[in-house]
Design a protein around this motif. Structure first.
Motif, PDB file in Angstrom:
ATOM      1  N   ALA A 192       0.872  -1.181   0.000  1.00 29.72           N
ATOM      2  CA  ALA A 192       0.000   0.000   0.000  1.00 29.72           C
ATOM      3  C   ALA A 192       0.901   1.221   0.000  1.00 29.72           C
ATOM      4  O   ALA A 192       1.792   1.341   0.860  1.00 29.72           O
ATOM      5  CB  ALA A 192      -0.914   0.008   1.212  1.00 29.72           C
ATOM      6  N   THR A 193       0.714   2.106  -0.958  1.00 32.71           N
ATOM      7  CA  THR A 193       1.534   3.308  -1.057  1.00 32.71           C
ATOM      8  C   THR A 193       0.650   4.530  -0.917  1.00 32.71           C
ATOM      9  O   THR A 193      -0.281   4.731  -1.703  1.00 32.71           O
ATOM     10  CB  THR A 193       2.273   3.355  -2.413  1.00 32.71           C
ATOM     11  N   LEU A 194       0.934   5.325   0.102  1.00 29.93           N
ATOM     12  CA  LEU A 194       0.155   6.531   0.381  1.00 29.93           C
ATOM     13  C   LEU A 194       1.046   7.753   0.166  1.00 29.93           C
ATOM     14  O   LEU A 194       2.176   7.812   0.650  1.00 29.93           O
ATOM     15  CB  LEU A 194      -0.355   6.513   1.827  1.00 29.93           C
ATOM     16  N   ARG A 195       0.504   8.722  -0.560  1.00 27.48           N
ATOM     17  CA  ARG A 195       1.203   9.993  -0.773  1.00 27.48           C
ATOM     18  C   ARG A 195       0.265  11.143  -0.441  1.00 27.48           C
ATOM     19  O   ARG A 195      -0.891  11.152  -0.864  1.00 27.48           O
ATOM     20  CB  ARG A 195       1.669  10.133  -2.224  1.00 27.48           C
ATOM     21  N   LEU A 196       0.792  12.116   0.295  1.00 31.52           N
ATOM     22  CA  LEU A 196       0.065  13.337   0.623  1.00 31.52           C
ATOM     23  C   LEU A 196       0.945  14.519   0.262  1.00 31.52           C
ATOM     24  O   LEU A 196       2.147  14.536   0.568  1.00 31.52           O
ATOM     25  CB  LEU A 196      -0.282  13.394   2.110  1.00 31.52           C
ATOM     26  N   ASN A 197       0.362  15.509  -0.389  1.00 34.15           N
ATOM     27  CA  ASN A 197       1.077  16.728  -0.735  1.00 34.15           C
ATOM     28  C   ASN A 197       0.247  17.930  -0.318  1.00 34.15           C
ATOM     29  O   ASN A 197      -0.920  18.066  -0.723  1.00 34.15           O
ATOM     30  CB  ASN A 197       1.340  16.804  -2.251  1.00 34.15           C
ATOM     31  N   TYR A 198       0.854  18.760   0.509  1.00 34.69           N
ATOM     32  CA  TYR A 198       0.192  20.003   0.906  1.00 34.69           C
ATOM     33  C   TYR A 198       1.079  21.158   0.476  1.00 34.69           C
ATOM     34  O   TYR A 198       2.237  21.260   0.897  1.00 34.69           O
ATOM     35  CB  TYR A 198      -0.053  20.049   2.411  1.00 34.69           C
ATOM     36  N   ASN A 199       0.533  21.999  -0.382  1.00 36.43           N
ATOM     37  CA  ASN A 199       1.295  23.095  -0.971  1.00 36.43           C
ATOM     38  C   ASN A 199       0.823  24.410  -0.355  1.00 36.43           C
ATOM     39  O   ASN A 199      -0.233  24.938  -0.715  1.00 36.43           O
ATOM     40  CB  ASN A 199       1.105  23.119  -2.486  1.00 36.43           C
ATOM     41  N   ILE A 200       1.609  24.919   0.580  1.00 35.94           N
ATOM     42  CA  ILE A 200       1.260  26.180   1.210  1.00 35.94           C
ATOM     43  C   ILE A 200       1.347  27.306   0.195  1.00 35.94           C
ATOM     44  O   ILE A 200       0.503  28.198   0.142  1.00 35.94           O
ATOM     45  CB  ILE A 200       2.167  26.421   2.426  1.00 35.94           C
ATOM     46  N   ASN A 201       2.386  27.272  -0.622  1.00 32.83           N
ATOM     47  CA  ASN A 201       2.527  28.144  -1.786  1.00 32.83           C
ATOM     48  C   ASN A 201       3.453  27.420  -2.751  1.00 32.83           C
ATOM     49  O   ASN A 201       3.963  26.331  -2.422  1.00 32.83           O
ATOM     50  CB  ASN A 201       3.039  29.545  -1.389  1.00 32.83           C
ATOM     51  N   PRO A 202       3.707  27.941  -3.944  1.00 26.66           N
ATOM     52  CA  PRO A 202       4.538  27.193  -4.896  1.00 26.66           C
ATOM     53  C   PRO A 202       5.939  26.864  -4.399  1.00 26.66           C
ATOM     54  O   PRO A 202       6.581  25.959  -4.935  1.00 26.66           O
ATOM     55  CB  PRO A 202       4.591  28.128  -6.112  1.00 26.66           C
ATOM     56  N   ASN A 203       6.439  27.577  -3.375  1.00 29.89           N
ATOM     57  CA  ASN A 203       7.805  27.364  -2.904  1.00 29.89           C
ATOM     58  C   ASN A 203       7.883  26.674  -1.549  1.00 29.89           C
ATOM     59  O   ASN A 203       8.976  26.431  -1.049  1.00 29.89           O
ATOM     60  CB  ASN A 203       8.539  28.704  -2.819  1.00 29.89           C
ATOM     61  N   LEU A 204       6.750  26.376  -0.941  1.00 29.51           N
ATOM     62  CA  LEU A 204       6.728  25.747   0.375  1.00 29.51           C
ATOM     63  C   LEU A 204       5.747  24.586   0.338  1.00 29.51           C
ATOM     64  O   LEU A 204       4.534  24.783   0.216  1.00 29.51           O
ATOM     65  CB  LEU A 204       6.329  26.766   1.444  1.00 29.51           C
ATOM     66  N   THR A 205       6.282  23.378   0.430  1.00 26.51           N
ATOM     67  CA  THR A 205       5.450  22.185   0.311  1.00 26.51           C
ATOM     68  C   THR A 205       5.759  21.211   1.440  1.00 26.51           C
ATOM     69  O   THR A 205       6.882  21.153   1.951  1.00 26.51           O
ATOM     70  CB  THR A 205       5.680  21.467  -1.032  1.00 26.51           C
TER      71      THR A 205
END
Length: 862
Positions: free
Chosen positions: A717-730
Motif C-alpha cells: 500500500a503506497t500513500l502519498r500526501l502533498n500540501y502546498n502552502i505556496n509554490p515554494n513551500l510544500t
C-alpha cells in the motif's frame, strides 16, 4: 469515407511559424509581477493562432492563447495571455514542482537549434513551476533539471496571465551575431483536457523538437557562463530500539555533516558539475520488493546529482534496462561482509561514502554532445566486536574510482548521429575484498539515422566489456546468476578456474517507421555474449542471449462520438542462447482507449508457446516452463476530477496448473482543495507455482535440484500526501507497508528438466520418503531407512515499512531548507499468519527506526 478523410489529415506537414523578437536593453527593466504593464512589452506584437493538438488535431482550440517574447543582455522574457470566456473554468490547483494538476502554459526553447534538444519551462495558473531538459527529439524529458528562473501569474477579467524571466545563463547557445532558435508553446486547457500549440503539429509527430517553429530577431547575444556554488549543512538524529549488550545499537545516533555542489560554465555550451561529500537524505526510499529468481532488482536513480543530465550518459544497448552506466553502482551498499567465526556484534555502513564526483557535460552548437563523469568512493569499514570483547575493523568496500565518457555527433542536417561511450572502474584491492574485480572496462558505439522527414529510422549499437581480477573474482563472475558457466547441459561455456579476465560483446539493431500517418512499426534484435559483464558500473540482468522482436501499431487520433483517441498494437518476440537453443516465443496484443468522457482503459493478452529458462536451476540444466497465457485489463475515471479511481487485474496461468499469477490493483486520487492532494495505491498479488526452486543437494554423487509448491502472496500500500502552502513551500508524505509471504509445501525434485509434461519433468516425494521435524525436511529418497539429505524449511514472510515526511522551502530561487522525518521497519513475520496479524505484530507493535534531518542549502550565483 468521412472518417478516412479525417485520419488522412494526420499525414499533413505544417509550415514553420516564425516570431521576431527584439531587445529591450536600455529600457526600464521588466518587473516580473504578472501585470504586463511594463513599457518594454509594447516593443513587440502578440502572436496567437494556437491550434488544437489533442484531442481533435488541427482544429481551432476552445480558448485562444497569445504570446510575446523580448530579451536584454541577461534575460529572455516571455508573456502569455491565456484567454477564457468563463473564468470559472480556470482550475488553480496546486502541486509540487514539476507537478501540474490544473491549467498551465509551457514554452520549449531549442536554443541549440539542433532539432533534438530543448529547454522546457512550464507554469501553472497557480504559479507552480516546472522545468525539464528535452533530448532525443522529445523522447526523453529530464525533470531533475532545476534551473533558476522567475514567474508570476495573475487572473484577469478574460483569462489569466503568466510573466516569465529566464536568465540567459540557464540556456545554452552559440555566439553568432544573429541567431535563430526553435520555439514551441503548449497550453493545457484543463476543463476539456485539451492541448493547443503555437506551432501546429500532427497528432503523432515523428519528432517533437524537430517540429518547432522559429524565434528570430536575436542579435548580439553574449553567451553567459554559469557559475553557481551551493554548500549545504546537515544535522541528523536517529532513534531505534536498543539492543542490550550491543554497543552499536544503544538506541540513538547523531551526525553533522557538510558538503558542496558547484556548477561551472566552462563555456556557454559545456558545464562542469562538482559535488563533495553529497548527501541524499531527502530522497524518497525505494519501494519494497522481493526476488525469488536470484536476479538483482532494478531500482530507478533518485539522487539529484546523478539524475540531472542522465540522458547524456545513457547507453541503453538492449532496449530494456541493460545499460553501460548505472549510476546506483556509485555509493552502493558495501559488497563485503564482516561476519566471521567468533563475531558478536557488527556495525556495517549502509552505503559507500562518495568522497567527490565531477560531471562535465553539454552540447555544442556544432552538434557535439559531450559527457565525462568521474567519482571516487571511500574505503568502508565495518566495526566488529568479537565474542571475547576484542574490537576490530574489517574492510567491506575498497577505495574505488568510477569513470564514464560519452560523445555523440549530429550530422546530416541533424537527422543522424553517431556516438560512443567508455566506462572504467578501478578498485584499490585488499585481501578481504578479493572477490571483486580490480578493473572493469566497457565501451560501445551507437548510431541513428532518420530519413523522409524523420518518418523512417534505423538505429543500433555494439558494446564490449573487459573485467580483470583474482581467480576468485573471475570464478565468481563465471558462476554468477548473470552468466552460469557451470550449467550442466551447456557445451558452449565452461568454468575455467585459472582465468583472471573475461571479455564479451553485445549490441542491438532496429529499424522502423516512427512518424507519418496512422501506422507505426519497428523490428530488431539484440545480443549479449556469455562473457559480457557490465555490473561494476553498468546494469546487465542476463548474458548469453539473442533476442528478436517486432511491433506494429495502429493509431486512431481523431475523436469520434465515443472516444478521444485509441491505439492497438501487435507484438512478437523470440529468444535464443549462444548454443543455439530456441528458448522463447511470445505473441502479444495490447491496446489503449481514451473515452469521450476522458475515462480510459488499457488491455493486453499474450500467448507464450515456448518458455525455456537457462537460469532457473541456478547452474543446473535448462528448464522448461509450461505454455503460458496471460491477459490484463486496467481502467480508470477522469483524472481531472477532484476524485478519481483506477482498477486493474492481471491474470497469467500455465498449462497443467503449473503456475498462476493474479494481481489486483486499486488506485485512488483525491484533491479536496487546491492546496491538498492525496493518493493511495493498493496492490495484492498471488503467484502460486508447483515448481519453485529451493536448493541443490547431492544424491549418489549427482546434483539433486529440489523444488516445491509455493503459495506466494504480496501486498503493498503506497500513500502519498502533498500540501502546498505556496509554490515554494510544500509538505510531502510518502508511506509504504510491504508484505511478502512464501509458504512452501509438496516438495519435489527435477527428473527431466525439459520434458513437456510436468509430471515427467519433476517427481514428488512420497510420504515414506520425506518427513518434517524441527523446521527441517528429512528426505530418504531411496527408502533405505537412511536420511539422504535435508532441506531447511524455506518458508518466510518479509515485512517492511518505509515512510518520509518532508517539508521543503525554497526560500530564494535555488536555495532550500529541508525538514525530514523518516521511519523504517524491516523484519520477518510468521508465514502462517494472515496479513492482518503480520501488520499488527510486525508493523504496528514494532518500534520503528526514526530519523530526523534538517538540511539547508544556499546557491551562490557568481
Amino acid at each position: 469515407m468521412a472518417q478516412e478523410e479525417k485520419e488522412a489529415d494526420s499525414t499533413v506537414t505544417y509550415p514553420k511559424r516564425s516570431y521576431t523578437t527584439t531587445t529591450v536593453q536600455g529600457l526600464e527593466p521588466i518587473k516580473i509581477d504578472g501585470s504586463l504593464n511594463d513599457p518594454a512589452w509594447a516593443t513587440v506584437e502578440w502572436t496567437s493562432d494556437y491550434v488544437e493538438w489533442e484531442p481533435d488535431n488541427a482544429t481551432p482550440p476552445t480558448q485562444q492563447t497569445k504570446m510575446k517574447v523580448v530579451y536584454d543582455d541577461k534575460n529572455l522574457y516571455l508573456a502569455f495571455y491565456c484567454l477564457e470566456s468563463n473564468p470559472e473554468n480556470i482550475i488553480q490547483r496546486m502541486g509540487r514542482r514539476d507537478d501540474f494538476p490544473g491549467d498551465w502554459i509551457e514554452v520549449n526553447i531549442d536554443s541549440y537549434n539542433d532539432d533534438r534538444t530543448a529547454f522546457s519551462f512550464t507554469t501553472s495558473v497557480s504559479g507552480v513551476k516546472g522545468d525539464e531538459f528535452v533530448s532525443n527529439n522529445g523522447n526523453n524529458w529530464d525533470v531533475s533539471w532545476n534551473p533558476i528562473w522567475y514567474v508570476k501569474t495573475s487572473m484577469v477579467a478574460d483569462g489569466w496571465v503568466a510573466e516569465l524571466r529566464i536568465p540567459l545563463s540557464q540556456l545554452r547557445f552559440g555566439n553568432d551575431a544573429e541567431q535563430v532558435w526553435g520555439i514551441q508553446s503548449t497550453r493545457r486547457y484543463f476543463s476539456k483536457e485539451e492541448r493547443s500549440t503555437w506551432q501546429p503539429i500532427p497528432a503523432n509527430p515523428a519528432g517533437w523538437v524537430s517540429s518547432f517553429g522559429e524565434l528570430r530577431g536575436l542579435k548580439n547575444l553574449k553567451p553567459q557562463k554559469q557559475l553557481e556554488i551551493q554548500p549545504y549543512a546537515l544535522g541528523r538524529y536517529s532513534t531505534y530500539e536498543k539492543e542490550n549488550g550491543n554497543p552499536f545499537r544503544d538506541g540513538t545516533d547523531g551526525k553533522f555533516s557538510a558538503g558542496l555542489d558547484a556548477k561551472i560554465g566552462v563555456t556557454n555550451d559545456l558545464t562542469l558539475d562538482l559535488t563533495i561529500n553529497p548527501d541524499f537524505g531527502q530522497v524518497e526510499a525505494d519501494p519494497g520488493a522481493v526476488s525469488l529468481d536470484g536476479f538483482e532488482i532494478f531500482f530507478q536513480e533518485r539522487r539529484p546529482f546523478f539524475v540531472e543530465n542522465k540522458n547524456i550518459f545513457n547507453f541503453n544497448y538492449s532496449g530494456g534496462q541493460d545499460n553501460l552506466f548505472f549510476s546506483r553502482r556509485i555509493g552502493r551498499d558495501p559488497q563485503g561482509s564482516a561476519v566471521g567465526p567468533g563475531t558478536a556484534y557488527i556495525d556495517q555502513p549502509n552505503n559507500t561514502t562518495i568522497l567527490g564526483a565531477a560531471k562535465f557535460s553539454g552540447k555544442t552548437k556544432n552538434g557535439w554532445t559531450v559527457g565525462v563523469l568521474e567519482s571516487v568512493t571511500a574505503k568502508e569499514y565495518a566495526d566488529v566486536i568479537a565474542e571475547n570483547g576484542q574490537e576490530d575493523e574489517v574492510l567491506v568496500e575498497p577505495l574505488s574510482n568510477y569513470f564514464v565518457g560519452r560523445l555523440q555527433k549530429d550530422f546530416n542536417d541533424r537527422n543522424s548521429y553517431i556516438g560512443g561511450m567508455v566506462t572504467g572502474t578501478h578498485r584499490q584491492m585488499h585481501e578481504n575484498v578479493s572477490f571483486l574485480h580490480t578493473q572493469a572496462y566497457s565501451g560501445g558505439l551507437d548510431f541513428k539515422h532518420n530519413w523522409k522527414d524523420r518518418t523512417y529510422y534505423i538505429e543500433g549499437n555494439v558494446v564490449g566489456s573487459h573485467v580483470r581480477g583474482s581467480r576468485e573474482a573471475i570464478l565468481n563472475t563465471q558462476n554468477s546468476i548473470v552468466h552460469l558457466f557451470q550449467r550442466s547441459d551447456a557445451s558452449h561455456v565452461q568454468v575455467d578456474t585459472s582465468r583472471t579476465s573475461l571479455s564479451g560483446t553485445g549490441g542491438r539493431v532496429e529499424f522502423g517507421k516512427g512518424g507519418g500517418g496512422n501506422w507505426r512499426y519497428y523490428a530488431g534484435g539484440n545480443w549479449s555474449s556469455p562473457e559480457l559483464e557490465l555490473n561494476d558500473i553498468g546494469f546487465l540482468r542476463q548474458a548469453d542471449q539473442i533476442q528478436q522482436y517486432a511491433r506494429v501499431v495502429r493509431l486512431f487520433n481523431k475523436p469520434t462520438s465515443w472516444y478521444r483517441r485509441m491505439n492497438f498494437a501487435l507484438e512478437q518476440s523470440s529468444a535464443f542462447d549462444f548454443e543455439g537453443n530456441y528458448n522463447r516465443m511470445m505473441y502479444e496484443m495490447v491496446g489503449f482507449l481514451n473515452y469521450k468522457n476522458n475515462w480510459w482503459s488499457e488491455f493486453g493478452a499474450a500467448h507464450k508457446p515456448r518458455i525455456y529458462v537457462n537460469s532457473f536451476l541456478r547452474g543446473g540444466p535448462r528448464w522448461r516452463y509450461n505454455e503460458e497465457n496471460y491477459f490484463y485489463f486496467f481502467s480508470g475515471t477522469d483524472r481531472r476530477k477532484k476524485a478519481s479511481f483506477d482498477l486493474g487485474y492481471v491474470h497469467s496461468e500455465g498449462k497443467q496448473d503449473a503456475f498462476d499469477l493474479r494481481r489486483y490493483v486499486f488506485r485512488a486520487r483525491y484533491q479536496p482543495i487546491n492546496a491538498l492532494s492525496m493518493s493511495l495505491n493498493l496492490e495484492y498479488e498471488t503467484n502460486p507455482s508447483k515448481t519453485q526452486y529451493i536448493t541443490e543437494k547431492a544424491f549418489n554423487g549427482m546434483p539433486r535440484y529440489i523444488l516445491g509448491n509455493i503459495d506466494q502472496e504480496t501486498y503493498s500500500a503506497t500513500l502519498r500526501l502533498n500540501y502546498n502552502i505556496n509554490p515554494n513551500l510544500t509538505i510531502q508524505y510518502y508511506g509504504q507497508p510491504f508484505i511478502f509471504k512464501a509458504d512452501y509445501s509438496e516438495l519435489n525434485y527435477v527428473n527431466d528438466a525439459t520434458a513437456k509434461n510436468l509430471d515427467q519433468r519433476v517427481t514428488w516425494y512420497k510420504n515414506d520418503q520425506i518427513r518434517f521435524e524441527d523446521d527441517t525436511y528429512y528426505i530418504d529418497e531411496n527408502r533405505d531407512q537412511n536420511i539422504d539429505y535435508t532441506v531447511s524449511n524455506p518458508d518466510f514472510a518479509f515485512v517492511q515499512f518505509r515512510s518520509n515526511l518532508v517539508a521543503r522551502w525554497e526560500y530564494i530561487p535555488g536555495s532550500e531548507i529541508y525538514l525530514v522525518w523518516s521511519q523504517g521497519i524491516t523484519g520477518l513475520g510468521d508465514v502462517n499468519n494472515r496479513f492482518s496479524a503480520i501488520v499488527d505484530n510486525q508493523l504496528l507493535r514494532q518500534r520503528p527506526q526514526n530519523t530526523f534531518l534538517i538540511k539547508a542549502t544556499y546557491r551562490f550565483i557568481l
